[in-house]
Design a protein around this motif. Sequence first.
Motif, PDB file in Angstrom:
ATOM      1  N   THR A  56       0.856  -1.181   0.000  1.00  0.00           N
ATOM      2  CA  THR A  56       0.000   0.000   0.000  1.00  0.00           C
ATOM      3  C   THR A  56       0.895   1.235   0.000  1.00  0.00           C
ATOM      4  O   THR A  56       2.115   1.133   0.214  1.00  0.00           O
ATOM      5  N   ALA A  57       0.292   2.388  -0.201  1.00  0.00           N
ATOM      6  CA  ALA A  57       1.061   3.631  -0.128  1.00  0.00           C
ATOM      7  C   ALA A  57       1.681   3.770   1.259  1.00  0.00           C
ATOM      8  O   ALA A  57       2.834   4.191   1.398  1.00  0.00           O
ATOM      9  N   ARG A  58       0.944   3.381   2.294  1.00  0.00           N
ATOM     10  CA  ARG A  58       1.462   3.454   3.667  1.00  0.00           C
ATOM     11  C   ARG A  58       2.706   2.586   3.838  1.00  0.00           C
ATOM     12  O   ARG A  58       3.656   2.982   4.504  1.00  0.00           O
ATOM     13  N   ASP A  59       2.703   1.412   3.208  1.00  0.00           N
ATOM     14  CA  ASP A  59       3.867   0.532   3.306  1.00  0.00           C
ATOM     15  C   ASP A  59       5.126   1.205   2.774  1.00  0.00           C
ATOM     16  O   ASP A  59       6.225   0.952   3.261  1.00  0.00           O
ATOM     17  N   GLU A  60       4.969   2.042   1.773  1.00  0.00           N
ATOM     18  CA  GLU A  60       6.130   2.709   1.198  1.00  0.00           C
ATOM     19  C   GLU A  60       6.480   4.006   1.928  1.00  0.00           C
ATOM     20  O   GLU A  60       7.617   4.446   1.867  1.00  0.00           O
ATOM     21  N   LEU A  61       5.518   4.597   2.627  1.00  0.00           N
ATOM     22  CA  LEU A  61       5.770   5.859   3.329  1.00  0.00           C
ATOM     23  C   LEU A  61       6.290   5.673   4.755  1.00  0.00           C
ATOM     24  O   LEU A  61       7.189   6.387   5.184  1.00  0.00           O
ATOM     25  N   VAL A  62       5.726   4.748   5.489  1.00  0.00           N
ATOM     26  CA  VAL A  62       6.095   4.559   6.903  1.00  0.00           C
ATOM     27  C   VAL A  62       7.595   4.291   7.093  1.00  0.00           C
ATOM     28  O   VAL A  62       8.211   4.874   7.999  1.00  0.00           O
ATOM     29  N   PRO A  63       8.229   3.458   6.276  1.00  0.00           N
ATOM     30  CA  PRO A  63       9.670   3.229   6.485  1.00  0.00           C
ATOM     31  C   PRO A  63      10.525   4.492   6.374  1.00  0.00           C
ATOM     32  O   PRO A  63      11.600   4.565   6.971  1.00  0.00           O
ATOM     33  N   LEU A  64      10.049   5.491   5.655  1.00  0.00           N
ATOM     34  CA  LEU A  64      10.827   6.723   5.504  1.00  0.00           C
ATOM     35  C   LEU A  64      10.957   7.486   6.821  1.00  0.00           C
ATOM     36  O   LEU A  64      11.855   8.307   6.981  1.00  0.00           O
ATOM     37  N   ARG A  65      10.052   7.212   7.774  1.00  0.00           N
ATOM     38  CA  ARG A  65      10.124   7.844   9.089  1.00  0.00           C
ATOM     39  C   ARG A  65      10.933   7.019  10.086  1.00  0.00           C
ATOM     40  O   ARG A  65      11.141   7.448  11.216  1.00  0.00           O
ATOM     41  N   ASP A  66      11.361   5.826   9.684  1.00  0.00           N
ATOM     42  CA  ASP A  66      12.109   4.922  10.559  1.00  0.00           C
ATOM     43  C   ASP A  66      13.537   5.445  10.746  1.00  0.00           C
ATOM     44  O   ASP A  66      14.218   5.776   9.773  1.00  0.00           O
ATOM     45  N   ASP A  67      13.983   5.552  12.005  1.00  0.00           N
ATOM     46  CA  ASP A  67      15.326   6.065  12.288  1.00  0.00           C
ATOM     47  C   ASP A  67      16.421   5.230  11.640  1.00  0.00           C
ATOM     48  O   ASP A  67      17.451   5.759  11.213  1.00  0.00           O
ATOM     49  N   ARG A  68      16.218   3.901  11.557  1.00  0.00           N
ATOM     50  CA  ARG A  68      17.237   3.035  10.934  1.00  0.00           C
ATOM     51  C   ARG A  68      17.400   3.381   9.458  1.00  0.00           C
ATOM     52  O   ARG A  68      18.508   3.358   8.928  1.00  0.00           O
ATOM     53  N   VAL A  69      16.294   3.732   8.813  1.00  0.00           N
ATOM     54  CA  VAL A  69      16.339   4.105   7.393  1.00  0.00           C
ATOM     55  C   VAL A  69      16.970   5.480   7.234  1.00  0.00           C
ATOM     56  O   VAL A  69      17.745   5.713   6.311  1.00  0.00           O
ATOM     57  N   ARG A  70      16.670   6.385   8.157  1.00  0.00           N
ATOM     58  CA  ARG A  70      17.267   7.725   8.093  1.00  0.00           C
ATOM     59  C   ARG A  70      18.780   7.660   8.241  1.00  0.00           C
ATOM     60  O   ARG A  70      19.509   8.434   7.625  1.00  0.00           O
ATOM     61  N   GLU A  71      19.261   6.748   9.075  1.00  0.00           N
ATOM     62  CA  GLU A  71      20.707   6.594   9.275  1.00  0.00           C
ATOM     63  C   GLU A  71      21.383   5.853   8.133  1.00  0.00           C
ATOM     64  O   GLU A  71      22.544   6.104   7.833  1.00  0.00           O
ATOM     65  N   ASN A  72      20.658   4.927   7.515  1.00  0.00           N
ATOM     66  CA  ASN A  72      21.230   4.120   6.449  1.00  0.00           C
ATOM     67  C   ASN A  72      20.131   3.821   5.432  1.00  0.00           C
ATOM     68  O   ASN A  72      19.286   2.961   5.664  1.00  0.00           O
ATOM     69  N   SER A  73      20.154   4.498   4.310  1.00  0.00           N
ATOM     70  CA  SER A  73      19.086   4.362   3.316  1.00  0.00           C
ATOM     71  C   SER A  73      18.990   2.942   2.750  1.00  0.00           C
ATOM     72  O   SER A  73      17.926   2.541   2.265  1.00  0.00           O
ATOM     73  N   ALA A  74      20.052   2.167   2.822  1.00  0.00           N
ATOM     74  CA  ALA A  74      20.014   0.791   2.334  1.00  0.00           C
ATOM     75  C   ALA A  74      19.067  -0.069   3.166  1.00  0.00           C
ATOM     76  O   ALA A  74      18.590  -1.113   2.706  1.00  0.00           O
ATOM     77  N   TYR A  75      18.770   0.371   4.392  1.00  0.00           N
ATOM     78  CA  TYR A  75      17.884  -0.372   5.285  1.00  0.00           C
ATOM     79  C   TYR A  75      16.420  -0.261   4.856  1.00  0.00           C
ATOM     80  O   TYR A  75      15.569  -1.016   5.316  1.00  0.00           O
ATOM     81  N   LEU A  76      16.121   0.655   3.939  1.00  0.00           N
ATOM     82  CA  LEU A  76      14.748   0.848   3.471  1.00  0.00           C
ATOM     83  C   LEU A  76      14.150  -0.446   2.949  1.00  0.00           C
ATOM     84  O   LEU A  76      13.014  -0.792   3.283  1.00  0.00           O
ATOM     85  N   SER A  77      14.886  -1.170   2.146  1.00  0.00           N
ATOM     86  CA  SER A  77      14.326  -2.399   1.569  1.00  0.00           C
ATOM     87  C   SER A  77      14.042  -3.440   2.641  1.00  0.00           C
ATOM     88  O   SER A  77      13.066  -4.182   2.540  1.00  0.00           O
ATOM     89  N   VAL A  78      14.849  -3.484   3.695  1.00  0.00           N
ATOM     90  CA  VAL A  78      14.622  -4.442   4.780  1.00  0.00           C
ATOM     91  C   VAL A  78      13.295  -4.141   5.473  1.00  0.00           C
ATOM     92  O   VAL A  78      12.466  -5.029   5.693  1.00  0.00           O
ATOM     93  N   VAL A  79      13.065  -2.875   5.802  1.00  0.00           N
ATOM     94  CA  VAL A  79      11.829  -2.484   6.484  1.00  0.00           C
ATOM     95  C   VAL A  79      10.628  -2.681   5.549  1.00  0.00           C
ATOM     96  O   VAL A  79       9.595  -3.210   5.958  1.00  0.00           O
TER      97      VAL A  79
END
Length: 148
Positions: A56-79
Motif C-alpha cells: 500500500t502507499a502506507r507501506d512505502e511511506l512509513v519506512p521513511l520515518r524509521d530512524d534506521r532508514v534515516r541513518e542508512n538508506s540501504a535499510y529501506l528495503s529491509v523495512v
Amino acid sequence: MRRSVQFQSPEQAEAGRGGGVRQQEPLRTEFGFELPRGYVDESGTVHRTGVMRLATARDELVPLRDDRVRENSAYLSVVLISRVVTRIGTVEDIHPGIIEDLFASDLAFLQDFYRRVNAEGHTRAAVTCPSCDEEFAVNLAGGRLGES
C-alpha cells in the motif's frame, strides 16, 4: 437525494458494447514465493515458501520515518520487505530482524519479487533458453520442479 454511480473498467465497457466477452481476472493481493536458499530459524529449520501481499502507499511511506532508514538508506528495503511479507514457512511474525537474517540471495530475490508484483502486477518473467534460443515465460513465484 443520493446518487450512486457505478464505474466500469474498459473491459466491462467494451463487453457491454458487444465487442466480445472478455473474462476479467480478479485482483490478486497475495503472491506465493519460494526462496532460493531459505530462512533458517533459531532451531535450524529451513523455511523456503512464503507469501507476499501487495504494498500500500502506507507501506512505502512509513519506512521513511524509521530512524534506521534515516541513518542508512540501504535499510529501506529491509523495512519495506518486512511490511509486505506475511509468512515465510511457518513463521508468521515477520519483522525487520527476520529479513536481516535472510541470505543475501534471498533478500535480492524478495526485492525483485516485490518490484515485479507491485510495479508489473505479475510474477512472470520472459526468458530465453541459452541452448536453443527459444523464448518462454517462467513464474518467479516458484513451484515444484518442472513447473513454470
